[in-house]
Every structure is written in structure tokens, then in C-alpha cells.
Design an enzyme around this catalytic site. Structure first.
Site, PDB file in Angstrom:
ATOM      1  N   ASP A   6      -6.872  -2.464  -7.627  1.00 32.06           N
ATOM      2  CA  ASP A   6      -7.445  -3.087  -6.430  1.00 32.06           C
ATOM      3  C   ASP A   6      -7.785  -4.536  -6.764  1.00 32.06           C
ATOM      4  O   ASP A   6      -7.983  -4.877  -7.934  1.00 32.06           O
ATOM      5  CB  ASP A   6      -8.700  -2.358  -5.952  1.00 32.06           C
TER       6      ASP A   6
ATOM      7  N   TYR B 274     -15.330 -10.918  -0.385  1.00 33.98           N
ATOM      8  CA  TYR B 274     -16.067  -9.699  -0.760  1.00 33.98           C
ATOM      9  C   TYR B 274     -17.315 -10.037  -1.567  1.00 33.98           C
ATOM     10  O   TYR B 274     -18.378  -9.432  -1.391  1.00 33.98           O
ATOM     11  CB  TYR B 274     -15.158  -8.736  -1.545  1.00 33.98           C
TER      12      TYR B 274
ATOM     13  N   ARG C 268       0.820  -1.227   0.000  1.00 28.28           N
ATOM     14  CA  ARG C 268       0.000   0.000   0.000  1.00 28.28           C
ATOM     15  C   ARG C 268       0.850   1.271   0.000  1.00 28.28           C
ATOM     16  O   ARG C 268       0.440   2.293   0.552  1.00 28.28           O
ATOM     17  CB  ARG C 268      -0.956   0.051   1.203  1.00 28.28           C
TER      18      ARG C 268
ATOM     19  N   ARG D  63      -3.313   6.396  -0.367  1.00 29.06           N
ATOM     20  CA  ARG D  63      -3.687   6.515   1.046  1.00 29.06           C
ATOM     21  C   ARG D  63      -2.903   7.551   1.837  1.00 29.06           C
ATOM     22  O   ARG D  63      -3.477   8.502   2.309  1.00 29.06           O
ATOM     23  CB  ARG D  63      -3.590   5.168   1.760  1.00 29.06           C
TER      24      ARG D  63
ATOM     25  N   ARG E  36      -6.211  12.514  -6.475  1.00 35.37           N
ATOM     26  CA  ARG E  36      -7.458  11.750  -6.385  1.00 35.37           C
ATOM     27  C   ARG E  36      -8.688  12.616  -6.075  1.00 35.37           C
ATOM     28  O   ARG E  36      -9.812  12.110  -6.087  1.00 35.37           O
ATOM     29  CB  ARG E  36      -7.324  10.683  -5.284  1.00 35.37           C
TER      30      ARG E  36
END
Ligand code: 1CP
Length: 344
Positions: free
Chosen positions: A78, A153, A29, A33, A42
Site C-alpha cells: 500500500d 493521508y 488493484r 479486494r 486474508r
């Protein structure tokens, strides 16, 4: 054209068990973020929309490489992106994660999910090609979610702690489970193939939630599916990293599934993990919260990880899981510099 220095890059050498010039480091990551430059580009753009914009993917993937001088880029995408690309109705909601409109419960639900072909993801090919052009001798790591973690998910409909519905399907409807795992495994393998054929020089299979399983259930109901994905990636000739969280009881099996490098979270000391993974390299495993400790404490712990890593066939330094969003980027820069200066 492959860059002439790529094959001798520290990351690829360590993954193959050869002696690199220095211990390679990257951070799970690292893209996204925590970086202010990420938050800026973003602004007002949804996560999935960003992942489908090759120019934005290129920029976000490069940001941590420029800032930290890490030994690899991880492709900005992702684990649910390939499902979105084949037409599954899902979104990645800020502060939550992937949310699936109609969770998968029946054989008909599984059969309704199309297989992935390169035509579903032209934007991935385009982004990877432009990235490897800029990265030169620095490897680009392609990735996919492993069947169990992605199934969670799809079956739960969103993030889950217990994975109860997912495991209920595994225990109670083994035919549906098997079909779902084959479907996701096929999509993951095809997605990795697209990335490698466009120029990614290593792959990571993220089975983040495999630690929820007993070794017996993992071996019987999950491992064969991950093994097929890893075997397919193996035919592409790039090193395969296999990572999960809370997997101290599964490390041997995750190696046997067909990894060249086994990712270890921070709960298992490398000295315990290394004998379990067999003749394979390891990746990890500084506690991601240590970036919030005083710098000298963080670096002391990093030194311990590096020293433990000497016993492995190869060692790629990383955190034991992803960068926490509130991480100070300057701490990661100090960490990356420290790993590079450390003498093996
Ligand atoms: O460095 C990078 O950020 C590379 C890109 C990347 C990767 C490798 C993203 C971007 N996601 C992932 C993998 C991923 N996605 C995993 C496996 C790795 C891990 O364990 O961390 C998992 C489990 C996901 C699912 C996911 N996507 C979550 C977790 C939800 C949960 O169950 O707790 C979340 C929050 C996302 C959204 C996401 N993915 C990536 C980013 C930058 C974000 C946040 C975006 C936003 O909120 O707008």
C-alpha cells in the site's frame, strides 16, 4: 538473474514505445479486494500485517496473474506501507483506508519522520525476490504513492474528499509543505529503489488525488517533488508510469514530471489525452464500472479504447482507476482475453 524474455515482454515494450506482440493489459488493484481466493487468504489478518508477510504478499500478488493471465503483476502493498515501516503510527482500517494516529501539521512533526533505508523493509526485498523468481518473463510493477497523495493521508489523518487541510498547509505554510513533500519524496524514491534492486522491472507512481489541484499549484508546489522521485527511479533503468485520477488538466505536466507512461483515468478519452502527453506511452482507461454492463457492451467499449490507443507512442490497456471490490472476476478474465485477441 533476470529472465531472458522479460525485456521483450509486451508491457516493457509498450512502455518503451516499441511494437509489442499484443497490447499488454493489467488492472489497477487487480491484487486484492475482488478475488474470492484473496478474501480467503486474508481472513483474520490485518492489511498492514499482510503487507509485511512475504509469503502472503507473494501469494496475493500472483493470484490475479494466474486467474487473468495479465501482462504484469502489481506488487501487493500500500502507498502508506513505507511510512508504517519507518515508524509512523498508522493503520489501514477495513472499509475506510489509511488512518494516521497523529496527523502531521508542524515542522517538528515533519522532522520526526525518519528517512527510509532498506533495513526498514527487508520483507519487501524478500517478497520481490521470490516473486520475480516465479514470474519469469512477466514483469513485476513496483509502486509508491506520490508526495501529494501520501501527504493528504498524513495531514488529514485519513481519507479525504476535499484535501482541505492538506491544501491549507500548501497555501499557508509553504516551508512546512516543502519539507513534508521532500520527506515523503525521499521515502518514495528509496522505497522504489528497494523494489527495483530486488527485481521489479517497472514502477508506477500513484498520485491518485492530484486531480484536486489547479495546474499552477501542481506545477509550483507538487510537480518538482514528484519529478525528483521519477528522476531517481529513472537512474534505475526501468519504465516509470505516472498515474492520477481526474487529471485531464494535468496530463502534460504529469508527463513532463519525468514519466515514460502517463496513466489516464476514464473521464478523458485517450484521443484527447494522447496529444497532451508528448512523446510518451499511455496507460488506461476503461471506465471501471463497465464490468457491471453486459459483456458485449463492456467489450465494445474496450475495443474503442484499444483503437484509440493505436495513436499513442505505446499503449498499456488498463481500467481508468482501480478494480471495484464487487467486480465479477469472470468479467475481468473476459476483458483480459479480449485485449489479448485484439489485432493491433
Ligand atoms: O492490486 C492491488 O491491490 C495492489 C496493491 C495496492 C495498491 C497499488 C493496494 C492494496 N493499495 C494500492 C495503492 C493505493 N492505496 C492508492 C493508490 C491507488 C488508487 O488510487 O487506488 C491509494 C490512494 C491507497 C490508499 C488506500 N489504501 C485506500 C483508499 C482510501 C481513500 O482515500 O479513499 C484504501 C481503501 C486502502 C486499503 C487497501 N490497500 C490495498 C488493499 C487491498 C486495501 C483494502 C484492504 C482492506 O480493506 O483490508
Amino acid at each position: 538473474m533476470t529472465h531472458p524474455g522479460l525485456s521483450d515482454s509486451p508491457l516493457l515494450k509498450a512502455a518503451r514505445g516499441e511494437e509489442p506482440a499484443h497490447t499488454p493489459v493489467w488492472f489497477m488493484r487487480q491484487a486484492g479486494r475482488s478475488l474470492p481466493e484473496y478474501l480467503k487468504v486474508r481472513e483474520g489478518i490485518g492489511m498492514l500485517e499482510s503487507c509485511m508477510d512475504p509469503g502472503l504478499v507473494h501469494e496475493i500478488t500472483m493470484q490475479p496473474v494466474r486467474r487473468y493471465g495479465v501482462d504484469a503483476a502489481i506488487f501487493f502493498s500500500d502507498i502508506v506501507l513505507p511510512l508504517k515501516a519507518v515508524g509512523v503510527d498508522l493503520d489501514i482500517k477495513a472499509g475506510i483506508g489509511p488512518v494516521v494516529a497523529s496527523p502531521v501539521r508542524t515542522m517538528a512533526d515533519v522532522e520526526a519522520i525518519p528517512d527510509l533505508t532498506p533495513e526498514h523493509v527487508p520483507f519487501i526485498t524478500e517478497a520481490v525476490r521470490s516473486l520475480v523468481g516465479e514470474l519469469g518473463a512477466t514483469p513485476l510493477i513496483g509502486f509508491a504513492g506520490a508526495p501529494f497523495t501520501v501527504a493528504s493521508y498524513l495531514v488529514e489523518g485519513g481519507p479525504s474528499k476535499e484535501h482541505a487541510k492538506t491544501k491549507a498547509m500548501m497555501f499557508g505554510a509553504p516551508d512546512v509543505w516543502d519539507a513534508l513533500m521532500r520527506k515523503i519524496g525521499g521515502i518514495a524514491a528509496a522505497y522504489l529503489r528497494v523494489q527495483v534492486e530486488a527485481g521489479a522491472s517497472a514502477v508506477q507512481l500513484f498520485d491518485s488525488w492530484a486531480g484536486a489541484l489547479t495546474p499552477t499549484d501542481y506545477r509550483t508546489s507538487v510537480m518538482p517533488h514528484s519529478a525528483r522521485v521519477l528522476a531517481d527511479a529513472g537512474t534505475l533503468g526501468v519504465p516509470r508510469i505516472h498515474f492520477g485520477v481526474g487529471t485531464s488538466n494535468l496530463l502534460s505536466l504529469m508527463g513532463e514530471a519525468g514519466a515514460d507512461v502517463v496513466g489516464v483515468d476514464w473521464r478523458t478519452p485517450l484521443e484527447s489525452a494522447i496529444p497532451l502527453v508528448g512523446d510518451r506511452a499511455v496507460q488506461g482507461n476503461l471506465d471501471p464500472t463497465l464490468v457491471f454492463a453486459p459483456t458485449d457492451v463492456m467489450l465494445d467499449r474496450a475495443r474503442e479504447v484499444l483503437e484509440a490507443g493505436r495513436a499513442a507512442k505505446g499503449h498499456i490497456f488498463n481500467l481508468g482507476h482501480g478494480v471495484i471490490p464487487s467486480t465479477d472476476p469472470d468479467q475481468l478474465k473476459r476483458l483480459s482475453d479480449f485485449v489479448h485477441a485484439w489485432q493491433r
